[in-house]
Scaffold this motif. Sequence first.
Motif, short mmCIF file in Angstrom:
data_model
loop_
_atom_site.label_atom_id
_atom_site.label_comp_id
_atom_site.label_asym_id
_atom_site.label_seq_id
_atom_site.Cartn_x
_atom_site.Cartn_y
_atom_site.Cartn_z
N ILE A 164 75.30 39.41 -27.04
CA ILE A 164 76.40 40.15 -27.69
C ILE A 164 77.09 41.06 -26.69
O ILE A 164 78.32 41.19 -26.68
CB ILE A 164 75.87 40.95 -28.90
N ALA A 165 76.31 41.70 -25.81
CA ALA A 165 76.90 42.58 -24.80
C ALA A 165 77.81 41.78 -23.87
O ALA A 165 78.93 42.22 -23.56
CB ALA A 165 75.79 43.27 -24.01
N PHE A 166 77.35 40.62 -23.41
CA PHE A 166 78.19 39.78 -22.55
C PHE A 166 79.46 39.36 -23.28
O PHE A 166 80.54 39.32 -22.70
CB PHE A 166 77.44 38.55 -22.07
N LEU A 167 79.33 39.03 -24.56
CA LEU A 167 80.50 38.63 -25.36
C LEU A 167 81.50 39.78 -25.45
O LEU A 167 82.70 39.59 -25.27
CB LEU A 167 80.06 38.19 -26.75
N LEU A 168 81.01 41.00 -25.71
CA LEU A 168 81.91 42.15 -25.81
C LEU A 168 82.62 42.43 -24.49
O LEU A 168 83.82 42.72 -24.47
CB LEU A 168 81.12 43.39 -26.27
N PHE A 169 81.90 42.31 -23.38
CA PHE A 169 82.53 42.54 -22.08
C PHE A 169 83.54 41.44 -21.76
O PHE A 169 84.58 41.71 -21.16
CB PHE A 169 81.49 42.65 -20.97
N ALA A 170 83.25 40.22 -22.14
CA ALA A 170 84.21 39.12 -21.91
C ALA A 170 85.48 39.34 -22.74
O ALA A 170 86.60 39.15 -22.24
CB ALA A 170 83.57 37.79 -22.26
N ILE A 171 85.33 39.77 -23.98
CA ILE A 171 86.49 40.06 -24.83
C ILE A 171 87.29 41.22 -24.24
O ILE A 171 88.53 41.18 -24.19
CB ILE A 171 86.06 40.34 -26.27
N GLY A 172 86.60 42.26 -23.78
CA GLY A 172 87.29 43.41 -23.17
C GLY A 172 88.05 42.99 -21.92
O GLY A 172 89.19 43.42 -21.71
N GLY A 173 87.45 42.15 -21.09
CA GLY A 173 88.13 41.68 -19.89
C GLY A 173 89.35 40.83 -20.22
O GLY A 173 90.39 40.94 -19.57
N ALA A 174 89.23 39.98 -21.24
CA ALA A 174 90.36 39.14 -21.65
C ALA A 174 91.51 40.01 -22.19
O ALA A 174 92.68 39.76 -21.89
CB ALA A 174 89.92 38.13 -22.69
N LEU A 175 91.18 41.03 -22.97
CA LEU A 175 92.21 41.93 -23.49
C LEU A 175 92.89 42.70 -22.36
O LEU A 175 94.12 42.89 -22.38
CB LEU A 175 91.62 42.89 -24.52
#
Length: 124
Positions: free
Chosen positions: A90-101
């Motif tokens: 979940i942490a990796f997913l949140l960081f990936a979403i933050g990077g994409a945004l």
Amino acid sequence: MRGMTTPNPSEEYHYTEPTEEATASTEIEPAVEQPAQDKAKVRGSFAASTWIALIIGFILLILLIIFILQNQQSVELNIFAWSGEFPAGIAFLLFAIGGALFMALIGGWRMLELRRQIKRLGKK
């Protein structure tokens, strides 16, 4: 089949092996059909490319779900003044979403700059 004769069974036939020169000169080349000049080429459509993008996105989503399910151990996260424990997937997913945004924000800013430059050039 006029003009063709069938061999007479009473006649003797002698078979000879072809020479290397004869086989080299009689190689069969594949027939290549030349496209007609007046035929229009079929172009891809927006719907087709969207469909392909959806399929690729769905496959990536399945891989992401598998990754998250395999990484359920909790890890401690410290981001600026905020800290907490999350499952690693979940942490990796949140960081990936933050990077994409973040990248979308930068790309949007660049598009706005280009639009302003086009409008200025159009007024001149």
